[in-house]
Design an enzyme around this catalytic site. Structure first.
Site, PDB file in Angstrom:
ATOM      1  N   ASP A 145      -1.699  -3.241   4.160  1.00  0.00           N
ATOM      2  CA  ASP A 145      -0.817  -2.416   3.336  1.00  0.00           C
ATOM      3  C   ASP A 145       0.408  -3.238   2.939  1.00  0.00           C
ATOM      4  O   ASP A 145       0.313  -4.451   2.763  1.00  0.00           O
ATOM      5  CB  ASP A 145      -0.425  -1.151   4.115  1.00  0.00           C
ATOM      6  CG  ASP A 145      -0.184   0.049   3.219  1.00  0.00           C
ATOM      7  OD1 ASP A 145       0.784   0.010   2.444  1.00  0.00           O
ATOM      8  OD2 ASP A 145      -0.951   1.025   3.293  1.00  0.00           O
ATOM      9  N   HIS A 200       5.453   2.365   2.149  1.00  0.00           N
ATOM     10  CA  HIS A 200       4.061   2.801   2.101  1.00  0.00           C
ATOM     11  C   HIS A 200       3.297   2.407   3.366  1.00  0.00           C
ATOM     12  O   HIS A 200       2.604   3.231   3.990  1.00  0.00           O
ATOM     13  CB  HIS A 200       3.403   2.195   0.861  1.00  0.00           C
ATOM     14  CG  HIS A 200       2.067   2.754   0.511  1.00  0.00           C
ATOM     15  ND1 HIS A 200       0.895   2.306   1.093  1.00  0.00           N
ATOM     16  CD2 HIS A 200       1.697   3.700  -0.383  1.00  0.00           C
ATOM     17  CE1 HIS A 200      -0.128   2.949   0.571  1.00  0.00           C
ATOM     18  NE2 HIS A 200       0.329   3.809  -0.331  1.00  0.00           N
ATOM     19  N   SER A 522      -3.684   7.673  -0.468  1.00  0.00           N
ATOM     20  CA  SER A 522      -3.129   6.754   0.526  1.00  0.00           C
ATOM     21  C   SER A 522      -2.794   7.471   1.820  1.00  0.00           C
ATOM     22  O   SER A 522      -2.861   6.896   2.899  1.00  0.00           O
ATOM     23  CB  SER A 522      -1.848   6.108  -0.004  1.00  0.00           C
ATOM     24  OG  SER A 522      -2.122   5.086  -0.907  1.00  0.00           O
TER      25      SER A 522
END
Length: 735
Positions: A145, A200, A522
């Protein structure tokens, strides 16, 4: 960034001899170079093979340069074979013709695709859920990620012992980055350190395996205990993404290292806007080698819904996840001057204390250079600041989010194209569904001094869930047309989890937080990764396919938003993940590398290419039994070319008993979407006498007059009275 605002055996030979004239060399020098990925399959089994030397010799031969400094970008040498290099187009063509090269494809940028979600899924906190803490502590989840925030409480190692002995990774987080006994590994492929500056990666890692952190919220919204699915497990962070996206060459390096480091599972919430052929898809390549090494990869389906044919992770060795709602949602109410209340969507932490302010519709504040219709949408340069300043701006699109503050608006009300999802905005805001937005416009146009108040976000519970998010990518699968994708759904709407204090909450937002609310596939992906790790703690020796089957065949039935294809199995696959049921599936559909190689044979990959990919001798026969639809997959799908004729389709499957040693399962077929299918199962009863015993069966589907726009479906359920092993059957045409 789509969080919605995400070898052959023996030495490979290079027999190509290059004769470059000085004229052609000049032509080569004038050609523009770009980064290409050269994929060379599995590492050769010979101990005297050195990948780095081989890659360098290829580049020297192709380029005619003794020094390849500035040419070689990356080597893949730990878990599979290949490299990334800067090449001209003609150099790329020559490399692609070499023996031992599977594919050469351009490096592209892919995009990054809880306090109540785990409770909603049935995985309760503490002693309410059966766990295997010793094995869970030995479980390592690799997160590919945007990095991670090592100081987050979600990754504290309080109470953790040393990493498992199987761990072979490193902590290369960069400056001011420290690993611990929870966050045991860190690698960076972006030249910026493994620290997460986007938020994220921190969010996805904590959703999968973060510690339980009590009294957590987003400025008081969603207060509760944030935790991952397997909070006792370890995390290894692989940073392949930054603010500009995720390079394919970096992703392949992350897979190469994660496999060799000894992770048990990989979660990757990254993808493009569409699917690519397997040999030119870095994620498909990396996950294939992970599968071959006993590692399941869970991937996000994509955020390009509700359009069909948008799912991006389509290989059968990937567990592909769509996004759904939970029973908790966030709403932001708008109270008009006449007392009427409209219910919109946003994550609004700004408290205007109920005070009403004047409101102005964009088209009433049009500048001299724009038409009223453009001003209604709040297009840039279309609003007169003097008419907006100090008021609540009303826009018929989300474009007002980019201009509201620049023209002096104190808040924003907009028409939302995705009224099922709440997002964070840099000022007080609420997105109204079309009907309520039209009601607001009518109020403005019929009132001399219209006003409104935007309230702080409230939580609502017990709504109809799970529903597939409107943004979640849909099938059908455009590459392997007889494989249903996505496979499963999980919570991906309005998920609260850890965040990076360096991350931007929304464009232009100056606030900094340690926990935030994000939506997207996600967010659903690490939920399933957590479930997969949970199942693996009970069955450490289970293969990736067994875990995938357990998750798919025990799923809840689910609905989807929208009409047409958006409300079919192409939106939700086998259904919504059920962690507790997945830990006791009864039967599983089992696959290994050999089965996937046969599947690729059925997709017309050549024996030569498959030999390079697998490092095994492969002979692709013309036997119809290797048809892709006969892959021993937990779902059954067939695309037919003729919609209006009678048809007969067969699926061959084998089940493995992982429940009681002596058990009998009876088959039952139930209707699905537009169920005009006749389904016959032979044999209709399977009797097992031992654990791990296998029994095969055939499903024959007949029918006629398929809808050219919608699939037809049914569900096969094998039941012993305790376990219900459920598989969707989908037949379609016209895509």
């Amino acid at each position: 960034m789509a969080k919605l605002r995400a070898a052959p055996s023996g030495l490979l030979s290079c027999l190509l001899v290059l004769f470059l004239s000085s004229a052609s060399a000049i032509t080569e020098d004038s050609q523009e170079k770009q980064v290409y990925i050269v994929y060379m399959g599995s590492l050769p089994s010979r101990v005297d093979y050195t990948p780095m030397s081989h890659h360098m010799s290829i580049l020297q031969e192709i380029t005619g340069e003794s020094s390849i400094e500035g040419r070689l970008v990356r080597n893949y040498k730990r878990s599979f074979n290949g490299f990334a290099a800067r090449l001209t187009e003609s150099e790329r063509e020559r490399v692609a013709e070499m023996d031992g090269v599977v594919s050469v494809f351009p490096n592209k940028k892919l995009q990054l695709q809880t306090t109540s979600s785990w409770d909603f899924m049935g995985l309760k906190e503490g002693k309410k859920t059966n766990r295997n803490p010793t094995v869970e502590s030995d479980t390592i989840i690799g997160v590919i990620d945007s990095g991670i925030t090592p100081e987050s409480q979600s990754f504290s190692d309080k109470g953790f012992g040393p990493p498992p002995e199987k761990w072979k990774g490193v902590c290369s987080g960069g400056e001011n980055f420290t690993c611990n006994n929870k966050l045991i590994g860190a690698r960076d492929y972006t030249n910026s350190g493994t620290r997460d500056t986007e938020g994220h990666g921190t969010h996805t890692a904590s959703t999968a395996a973060g510690n339980a952190v009590a009294d957590t919220s987003f400025f008081g919204i969603g207060n509760g205990t944030v935790r991952g699915g397997v909070p006792a497990s370890r995390i290894a962070a692989y940073k392949a993404c930054n603010a500009t996206g995720c390079g394919m060459e970096a992703l392949l390096s992350a897979f190469d290292d994660a496999i060799a480091d000894g992770v048990d599972l990989i979660t990757i919430s990254i993808g493009g806007e569409s699917a690519h052929s397997f040999e030119t898809d870095s994620i498909a390549i990396g996950t294939f080698h992970a599968m071959a090494n006993g590692i399941l990869t869970v991937s996000s389906a994509g955020n390009s819904g509700p359009e069909d044919s948008t799912v991006c992770a389509v290989a059968p060795w990937i567990l592909t996840v769509a996004a759904t709602t939970t029973n908790r949602g966030f709403v932001t109410k708008v109270v008009l001057g006449n007392g009427k209340t409209l219910v919109g969507k946003s994550v609004n932490a700004f408290d205007m204390k109920g005070q009403k302010y004047p409101i102005v519709y964009g088209k009433s504040a049009a500048s001299s250079v724009c038409e009223a219709e453009n001003a209604a949408l709040c297009e840039p340069e279309c609003l007169e600041a003097s008419l907006v300043k100090g008021k609540i701006l009303v826009c018929a699109s989300t474009k007002g989010l980019k201009v509201a503050e620049s023209v002096g608006a104190i808040a924003l009300i907009f028409k939302s194209l995705k009224p099922d999802v709440a997002f964070i905005h840099p000022l007080p805001a609420s997105g109204l569904p079309e009907k309520d937005f039209d009601s607001l416009v009518s109020y403005i146009e019929s009132t001399e001094s219209p006003s409104a108040a935007i309230l702080k976000t409230e939580e609502i519970f017990n709504r109809t869930s799970p529903l597939v998010g409107s943004f979640s990518s849909r099938g059908p699968n455009t590459i392997a047309v007889d494989i249903l994708k996505p496979d499963i759904t999980a919570p991906g709407v309005e998920i609260l989890a850890a965040f990076s204090p360096d991350g931007e909450l929304s464009q232009g937002d100056t606030r900094h937080v340690k926990y935030s609310v994000l939506s997207g596939t996600s967010m659903s992906c690490p939920h399933v990764a957590g479930v997969a790790a949970y199942v693996k703690t009970f069955y450490p020796k289970w293969s990736p396919s067994m875990i995938q089957s357990a998750i798919m065949t025990t799923a809840w039935p689910v609905n989807a938003t929208g009409t047409g294809i958006a409300s079919t199995e192409f939106a939700f696959g086998a259904g919504h993940v059920d962690p507790i049921a997945a830990s006791n599936p009864g039967l599983v559909y089992e696959l290994d590398k050999t089965d996937h190689i046969a599947f690729l044979c059925g997709m017309n990959y050549t024996s030569k290419i498959l030999r390079i990919i697998s490092d095994e001798t492969v002979t692709c026969s013309e036997d119809k039994e290797i048809s892709p639809r006969n892959l021993n997959y937990p779902s059954m799908t067939a695309r037919l070319s003729v919609p209006h004729s009678n048809f007969t389709v067969t699926f061959n499957r084998t089940l493995t008993n992982v429940g009681p040693s002596s058990s009998t399962y009876k088959s039952k077929v139930v209707a699905g979407h537009r169920s005009n299918l006749n389904v016959n199962v032979t044999p209709s009863v399977l009797s097992f006498k031992e654990v791990n015993e296998k029994q095969s069966f055939r499903v024959t589907v007949t029918g006629s007059d398929l809808d050219s726009k919608l699939p037809s479906s049914a569900y096969l359920i094998w039941s012993d009275g305790t376990h219900n092993v459920r598989s969707p059957i989908v037949v379609y045409t016209g895509y």
